[in-house]
Every structure is written in C-alpha cells, then in structure tokens.
Design a protein around this motif. Sequence first.
Motif, PDB file in Angstrom:
ATOM      1  N   ALA A  55      17.012  14.369-149.465  1.00  0.00           N
ATOM      2  CA  ALA A  55      15.554  14.265-149.381  1.00  0.00           C
ATOM      3  C   ALA A  55      15.148  14.026-147.939  1.00  0.00           C
ATOM      4  CB  ALA A  55      15.066  13.126-150.268  1.00  0.00           C
ATOM      5  N   VAL A  56      14.316  14.898-147.402  1.00  0.00           N
ATOM      6  CA  VAL A  56      13.833  14.800-146.027  1.00  0.00           C
ATOM      7  C   VAL A  56      12.323  14.996-146.065  1.00  0.00           C
ATOM      8  CG1 VAL A  56      13.854  15.836-143.733  1.00  0.00           C
ATOM      9  CG2 VAL A  56      15.995  15.622-145.017  1.00  0.00           C
ATOM     10  N   ALA A  57      11.597  14.115-145.365  1.00  0.00           N
ATOM     11  CA  ALA A  57      10.143  14.217-145.340  1.00  0.00           C
ATOM     12  C   ALA A  57       9.722  15.516-144.672  1.00  0.00           C
ATOM     13  CB  ALA A  57       9.559  13.018-144.589  1.00  0.00           C
ATOM     14  N   ALA A  58       8.580  16.059-145.125  1.00  0.00           N
ATOM     15  CA  ALA A  58       8.075  17.294-144.548  1.00  0.00           C
ATOM     16  C   ALA A  58       7.755  17.091-143.079  1.00  0.00           C
ATOM     17  CB  ALA A  58       6.824  17.747-145.309  1.00  0.00           C
ATOM     18  N   MET A  59       8.022  18.107-142.277  1.00  0.00           N
ATOM     19  CA  MET A  59       7.784  18.015-140.837  1.00  0.00           C
ATOM     20  C   MET A  59       7.423  19.395-140.300  1.00  0.00           C
ATOM     21  SD  MET A  59      11.681  17.703-139.380  1.00  0.00           S
ATOM     22  CE  MET A  59      12.294  16.763-140.774  1.00  0.00           C
ATOM     23  N   ARG A  60       7.037  19.411-139.011  1.00  0.00           N
ATOM     24  CA  ARG A  60       6.715  20.671-138.335  1.00  0.00           C
ATOM     25  C   ARG A  60       7.996  21.171-137.655  1.00  0.00           C
ATOM     26  NH1 ARG A  60       2.192  23.300-137.672  1.00  0.00           N
ATOM     27  NH2 ARG A  60       1.637  24.478-135.784  1.00  0.00           N
ATOM     28  N   VAL A  61       8.402  22.379-138.015  1.00  0.00           N
ATOM     29  CA  VAL A  61       9.673  22.928-137.544  1.00  0.00           C
ATOM     30  C   VAL A  61       9.408  24.207-136.758  1.00  0.00           C
ATOM     31  CG1 VAL A  61      11.963  23.781-138.210  1.00  0.00           C
ATOM     32  CG2 VAL A  61      10.850  21.976-139.557  1.00  0.00           C
ATOM     33  N   LEU A  62      10.162  24.370-135.652  1.00  0.00           N
ATOM     34  CA  LEU A  62      10.116  25.616-134.886  1.00  0.00           C
ATOM     35  C   LEU A  62      11.415  26.390-135.158  1.00  0.00           C
ATOM     36  CD1 LEU A  62       8.989  27.579-132.782  1.00  0.00           C
ATOM     37  CD2 LEU A  62      10.023  26.155-130.990  1.00  0.00           C
ATOM     38  N   ALA A  63      11.277  27.619-135.713  1.00  0.00           N
ATOM     39  CA  ALA A  63      12.430  28.476-136.010  1.00  0.00           C
ATOM     40  C   ALA A  63      12.482  29.607-134.989  1.00  0.00           C
ATOM     41  CB  ALA A  63      12.339  29.038-137.426  1.00  0.00           C
ATOM     42  N   VAL A  64      13.680  29.849-134.418  1.00  0.00           N
ATOM     43  CA  VAL A  64      13.851  30.865-133.379  1.00  0.00           C
ATOM     44  C   VAL A  64      15.012  31.782-133.770  1.00  0.00           C
ATOM     45  CG1 VAL A  64      14.135  31.296-130.907  1.00  0.00           C
ATOM     46  CG2 VAL A  64      13.206  29.097-131.698  1.00  0.00           C
ATOM     47  N   ASP A  65      14.745  33.098-133.840  1.00  0.00           N
ATOM     48  CA  ASP A  65      15.811  34.084-134.105  1.00  0.00           C
ATOM     49  C   ASP A  65      15.290  35.446-133.689  1.00  0.00           C
ATOM     50  OD1 ASP A  65      17.815  35.849-135.352  1.00  0.00           O
ATOM     51  OD2 ASP A  65      18.453  34.014-136.378  1.00  0.00           O
ATOM     52  N   ASP A  66      16.136  36.207-132.964  1.00  0.00           N
ATOM     53  CA  ASP A  66      15.689  37.518-132.489  1.00  0.00           C
ATOM     54  C   ASP A  66      15.772  38.587-133.577  1.00  0.00           C
ATOM     55  OD1 ASP A  66      18.533  37.323-132.349  1.00  0.00           O
ATOM     56  OD2 ASP A  66      18.575  39.150-131.144  1.00  0.00           O
ATOM     57  N   ASP A  67      16.431  38.281-134.700  1.00  0.00           N
ATOM     58  CA  ASP A  67      16.501  39.223-135.818  1.00  0.00           C
ATOM     59  C   ASP A  67      15.343  38.923-136.775  1.00  0.00           C
ATOM     60  OD1 ASP A  67      17.107  40.504-138.292  1.00  0.00           O
ATOM     61  OD2 ASP A  67      19.215  40.633-137.707  1.00  0.00           O
ATOM     62  N   PRO A  68      14.390  39.836-136.897  1.00  0.00           N
ATOM     63  CA  PRO A  68      13.205  39.532-137.732  1.00  0.00           C
ATOM     64  C   PRO A  68      13.543  39.289-139.191  1.00  0.00           C
ATOM     65  CG  PRO A  68      13.234  41.862-137.059  1.00  0.00           C
ATOM     66  CD  PRO A  68      14.295  41.171-136.269  1.00  0.00           C
ATOM     67  N   LEU A  69      14.563  39.974-139.716  1.00  0.00           N
ATOM     68  CA  LEU A  69      14.940  39.750-141.115  1.00  0.00           C
ATOM     69  C   LEU A  69      15.457  38.339-141.315  1.00  0.00           C
ATOM     70  CD1 LEU A  69      16.755  43.133-141.914  1.00  0.00           C
ATOM     71  CD2 LEU A  69      14.412  42.477-142.488  1.00  0.00           C
ATOM     72  N   VAL A  70      16.361  37.908-140.405  1.00  0.00           N
ATOM     73  CA  VAL A  70      16.917  36.558-140.522  1.00  0.00           C
ATOM     74  C   VAL A  70      15.821  35.522-140.311  1.00  0.00           C
ATOM     75  CG1 VAL A  70      18.573  34.924-139.550  1.00  0.00           C
ATOM     76  CG2 VAL A  70      19.197  37.331-139.777  1.00  0.00           C
ATOM     77  N   LEU A  71      14.936  35.779-139.343  1.00  0.00           N
ATOM     78  CA  LEU A  71      13.863  34.825-139.051  1.00  0.00           C
ATOM     79  C   LEU A  71      12.955  34.654-140.266  1.00  0.00           C
ATOM     80  CD1 LEU A  71      12.473  33.012-136.981  1.00  0.00           C
ATOM     81  CD2 LEU A  71      11.188  35.019-136.180  1.00  0.00           C
ATOM     82  N   THR A  72      12.615  35.771-140.915  1.00  0.00           N
ATOM     83  CA  THR A  72      11.742  35.693-142.091  1.00  0.00           C
ATOM     84  C   THR A  72      12.368  34.824-143.185  1.00  0.00           C
ATOM     85  OG1 THR A  72      10.792  37.865-141.628  1.00  0.00           O
ATOM     86  CG2 THR A  72      10.639  37.061-143.900  1.00  0.00           C
TER      87      THR A  72
ATOM     88  N   LEU B 270      21.318  20.281-145.488  1.00  0.00           N
ATOM     89  CA  LEU B 270      22.332  19.343-144.985  1.00  0.00           C
ATOM     90  C   LEU B 270      22.315  19.281-143.463  1.00  0.00           C
ATOM     91  CD1 LEU B 270      25.360  20.138-147.329  1.00  0.00           C
ATOM     92  CD2 LEU B 270      24.087  17.986-147.227  1.00  0.00           C
ATOM     93  N   ALA B 271      22.174  20.459-142.813  1.00  0.00           N
ATOM     94  CA  ALA B 271      22.153  20.488-141.343  1.00  0.00           C
ATOM     95  C   ALA B 271      20.937  19.729-140.809  1.00  0.00           C
ATOM     96  CB  ALA B 271      22.149  21.933-140.855  1.00  0.00           C
ATOM     97  N   ILE B 272      19.788  19.895-141.455  1.00  0.00           N
ATOM     98  CA  ILE B 272      18.583  19.177-141.019  1.00  0.00           C
ATOM     99  C   ILE B 272      18.782  17.675-141.174  1.00  0.00           C
ATOM    100  CG2 ILE B 272      16.154  18.757-141.564  1.00  0.00           C
ATOM    101  CD1 ILE B 272      15.954  21.727-142.323  1.00  0.00           C
ATOM    102  N   ALA B 273      19.369  17.265-142.299  1.00  0.00           N
ATOM    103  CA  ALA B 273      19.620  15.838-142.507  1.00  0.00           C
ATOM    104  C   ALA B 273      20.564  15.287-141.443  1.00  0.00           C
ATOM    105  CB  ALA B 273      20.196  15.618-143.911  1.00  0.00           C
TER     106      ALA B 273
END
Length: 645
Positions: A526-543, A636-639
Amino acid sequence: MNSLAAPSLQLSELGEDMRYRLLVDAVTDYAIYMLDPEGRVVSWNPGAQRLKGYTPAQILGQSFSSFYTEDDRLAGLPARALVTAATQGRFEAEGWRVRKDGSRFWALVVIEPIRGDDGGIVGYAKVTRDLTERRAAEESLRRSEEQFRVLVQGVTDYAIYMLDPQGLVANWNAGAQRIKGYAAAEVVGTHFSRFYRAEDRARDEPGHALATAAREGRFEAEGWRVRKDGSEFRANVVIDAIRDDDGRIVGFAKITRDVTAQRAAQQALERAREALFQSQKLDAIGQLTGGVAHDFNNLLMVVMSSLSLVRRRLPDDPKLVQLIDNALNGARRGAALTQRMLAFARRQDLKPTVVRLPALVEGMAELLTRTLGSTVQVQTAFAPALPPVLVDANQLELALLNLAVNARDAMPEGGQLTLSAQEETLAQSGAIAPGHYVRLAVTDTGSGMDAATLARATEPFFTTKGAGKGTGLGLAMVHGLAGQSGGGFTLQSQAGQGTTATLWLPVADDDTPAAAPARAAVASPAVAAMRVLAVDDDPLVLTNTVALLEELGHSVLQTATAEEALRLLRADATIALLVSDHVMPHMTGAQLIAKVRQERPQLPVVLATGYAELPAGLPPRTVRLGKPFDQAGLALAIADALADR
C-alpha cells in the motif's frame, strides 16, 4: 656404367678449393660475395652482376652501400648492417636495393662475419637473393680459390654443399653442419637421401629432385627433412645442375634453409586470425542478440501489462479470462526466451548472492525428478566443506535445468546423470581467468557429441534437435551466465561416451554479504497516491507504464526525453517520484538520475531496464526495475524507492 659416371671421376679429381669454386659458381639464385672489414667489395660473382648490373671492374673496391637506396644510406643502414653482423654474428633483412641502372628490386640479405685464426674480422660473407621475380639465373664468383672457400664456409644460415651426379655429397659447409648435425667427415661420400624421411625415400623424392634439376636446370621445393639426431625440420631446398663447357652434368649445387620457425609462426598467425574471426563473429551475434532481446522486452512488457489491465476490467467471462491467461502465458514464455538471449549476450540483469551448491541442488531434487523421468538416475558427488559461490541463484537453477534436459535428450533409453562439485584454484586456463573457483560438473552417460558438433555446441541458435524442439540458446545461456558471473564454462564430449558440462563459479569472499531474504509478492504494498513523472522514449512502453501507475492510483506526468523530464522536474515541485527508462537517446536514464540527484537529492527514483550493463557510478538509492515488469513488480519497486528515501 651410365653416361654420367665419367664426370663423377673428373669431379673427384678436383681439389677442394676448385670444388668450392664450382659450387659457388653454380649457385644462380643467390648473389654471394665478400666484403673487406670496411665494407668494400673484394669479390664479385656473375650472380651478383646479374642481380645488380655491375661488372667486377666497376664494383671491386667500392663500398657495398651503393646497393642501398638514398634514404637507407642517409639513415646509416649499411653501417648498422655490418655492426649487427659483427656484434651478433649475423644480419638478416629484407628491403629495397638498387641496381646500377637505378631500378630497384626487393632483396633478402644475409651478412655474416668472416673471422681469421686470431678471431678478428677479416671480412664479411654476403648472400643476396632477388625476391622480386624469384627466377633462376646463373651465378659465378670471380674470386680466388681461398676466397670462395672462406665465403662458403662463412655462411651458417644456409646449408650449401655439392652433390656428384649420383647424389653423393662432395663437400660440406658450416651451415650444413649446423642445420643437419653432421660433420663433414660423417657425410661426405654418402648419398643425400639420408636427409629425407623414410616415407619420402620410399616415394623416391630424392631421385625425383635430381631428375628435375638435370632436366630443367633447377629444382625448388619445401618439405620435411631429418637431422642426424632424428629430429625433423621444415626445409626450403634449391638444387641447381652444374654443367661443364660441353653441357654435361658434373654435379649439383644444393642449398637448404631451415624454415621451421617461419612456418610455425605462420601457422600460429593463421590460428590467431581464426580465433579472432570466431570471437568477432560471436561478439557481433551477441550485440545483435542483446539489442533484439532488449526490444522484445519492451514489446512484451506492452503486451503483458495491457493484458493484465484488460483482464482486471473485463466482466467475469470464463472464456475471455482463459484466452487472456493463455496470451499472458505465451508472453511470459517470450520473456523467458529474451532472458536466454540476454544471457548469451551477457547483458541480463543478474543478482549474485552467496549460494551453497549442495543446498541449491537439494532444493531442485523434486523438479529434476519430475523433469527427467524415471529412466534417468540422478546422483550427486559434492566435496566435503565445499565453499559457497557468488552467483545468481535463480539463473543457476535455470542453467542446471537446461543442462539436465540436454542430458535427458541424449539418453533416450535412460542413463545416469551426475552432479559433482569441488574446489579448485586455476593459475592460467585459457579463456577462464586465474582465480579461486568451485567446479560444478554435470555428467551424463548419453550419446555424446562428435568433434564438429562439440565445436559449435555453445553457438547461439545451434541445435541438433528437430524443428520446434529447441531454440539453440540453452548452452549459450549457460555459457553467458558463467562468463557474466566472473567464471567460465567448458564442455568435454566424445561420440558414444557421454558429455560433461562444467561451470566454473567464483568462490564467495568471506566479506560477501549474505543474500537478503526473498520478498513475498503476494500483494502490492500500500502506497499513498502521489504525483509521478514517467520517462520512456518508446511510446508504447510509456503508455503502458502510465496506465499501470494510474491503476495504482497515482497522478502521472509523462515525457519521451530526459531533457524534457528535467524541465518538468524544475517546473513542478509536487512531483514525488521519477520512473525512467535507461536506454534513451542523447541522455540515458542513469545520466538523468545523476542530474536529478544534484538538484533534488531526496527525490525517490526507479530505473527500468532490461540490461545488466549500467554505469559503475550509478547514483546511490537508485532502485532498478527489470523489464518486462508487471503492475506488482512496479508497485514493489516504488515501495523500495520510498523506503530508501
């Protein structure tokens, strides 16, 4: 008595000096002449005149440096050649030389000092051969009988001697004694066929050589010859026919050179070139395989995460759920294949821990029994007090399973599989670096491999199994795992005698930390909601990354470049987490995180990558997330990233 017998009597009546004169006079493929201690020419033969264009009257008394190019003379090469010959006993070189008419030819030159009774240098013996056209031409030396004798005896790099028409040795120089081991008294008067191997004598190669020289004027060949002590050496042989004024053969001039070292060097060079070619080929395949596997990881991640999200949102339709689960299982098999490809390319993400092999193999016992069936008997033979090794336990289990399956396939009627291990220290063992290892061997009693199959066994995509029954990546994966773990992998096998596959695994140091207990992934933390920045040059993976994050309840900003990510981080202080791909153009994820650490050192970060190769200076507290990942792995990685903060 045949027609050649009369010249034999004439030759035997000649004095030794005259025989040397005839011998040197008959050598047409070499320029042989003498220099005084200052390098002035004191004798000159027709062979030298043919090669260089000077008559005796034009060159006698002149410095031999006139044969060198202007650049060589300015560089002092003639003087260095004499100094080298005087101090080292011999000078040999190839280079450009100049004829009288100014034309140049490529020459092989040997210079050796001639010493008097007191040991002082009285001159130099010089042998030059025109290698530009390699054609025969008559040589004759215009010098006194004593000079001819001293000249020939002064040459030690070549065996120069004379044969009578029947092939009996008529004289013997110091070079012949050095190369072949016989003193003159032992060999003069005996047939030169004694220098040939028995099988060559049986084919009458000596007779063929003399017949060719008599018929064509010259014989040249390379082959094996035998010394007095029975050892063999590779020889370059030239035989020239010697004729009198009436054209009758009075004997043969024979020059032999030991080219064993040159031949060995050439063979070593060829082997090195072949090894380099093989290494470059495998490296190229590894680069290609690693790149393809990385792209497959991205595609599989899109498929797996999309299917997982769709499965959660679909109505409870058993048929649809079954189809989605089937697709997910196929994608997971694809992910396992990419792991094998990355293992071969040594670019998989390994997590080495301290592993005790007996416990690991014991834990695999049930899996091995179920996989191999009842016809294969499994035995273990581990040395007592076996030290632990440092390796990725999961990957090692997969490697052992691959080897066991290969062994089972090689024993269709059943057999015995033995897993053994013992501690060994390697000083130097080819491709495996010196070090302290545990040698883990998997031995079967199966059909084995012939030499051709064994040579290719670890090549990627090579398989002897039928179509659809193997990817050809099993052994390549094991090989890659061993190498990436700091050890090595070897195979020994013979057709009909089974196979032994050996993993050399580095022994864990005493100060190596023990593995942390595995974290249960039964539920996303359980992790509280937060503002996250996601970065990936592959649009499919980013989506899909954005969709997974939003499914976890987070608010997500997204961008395809590291540069834009930096701008967003500077503009929005509410961003509480960065999730970035590693392999991106212009700036990698690791470089992005390093810059972010300078500006926002407390910001939690997650680096997603399918590669093991990351910079050594990766910023601390960087949580790595292996691709392809699902929602649970991301959670798990976020935690972990938040806990590190």
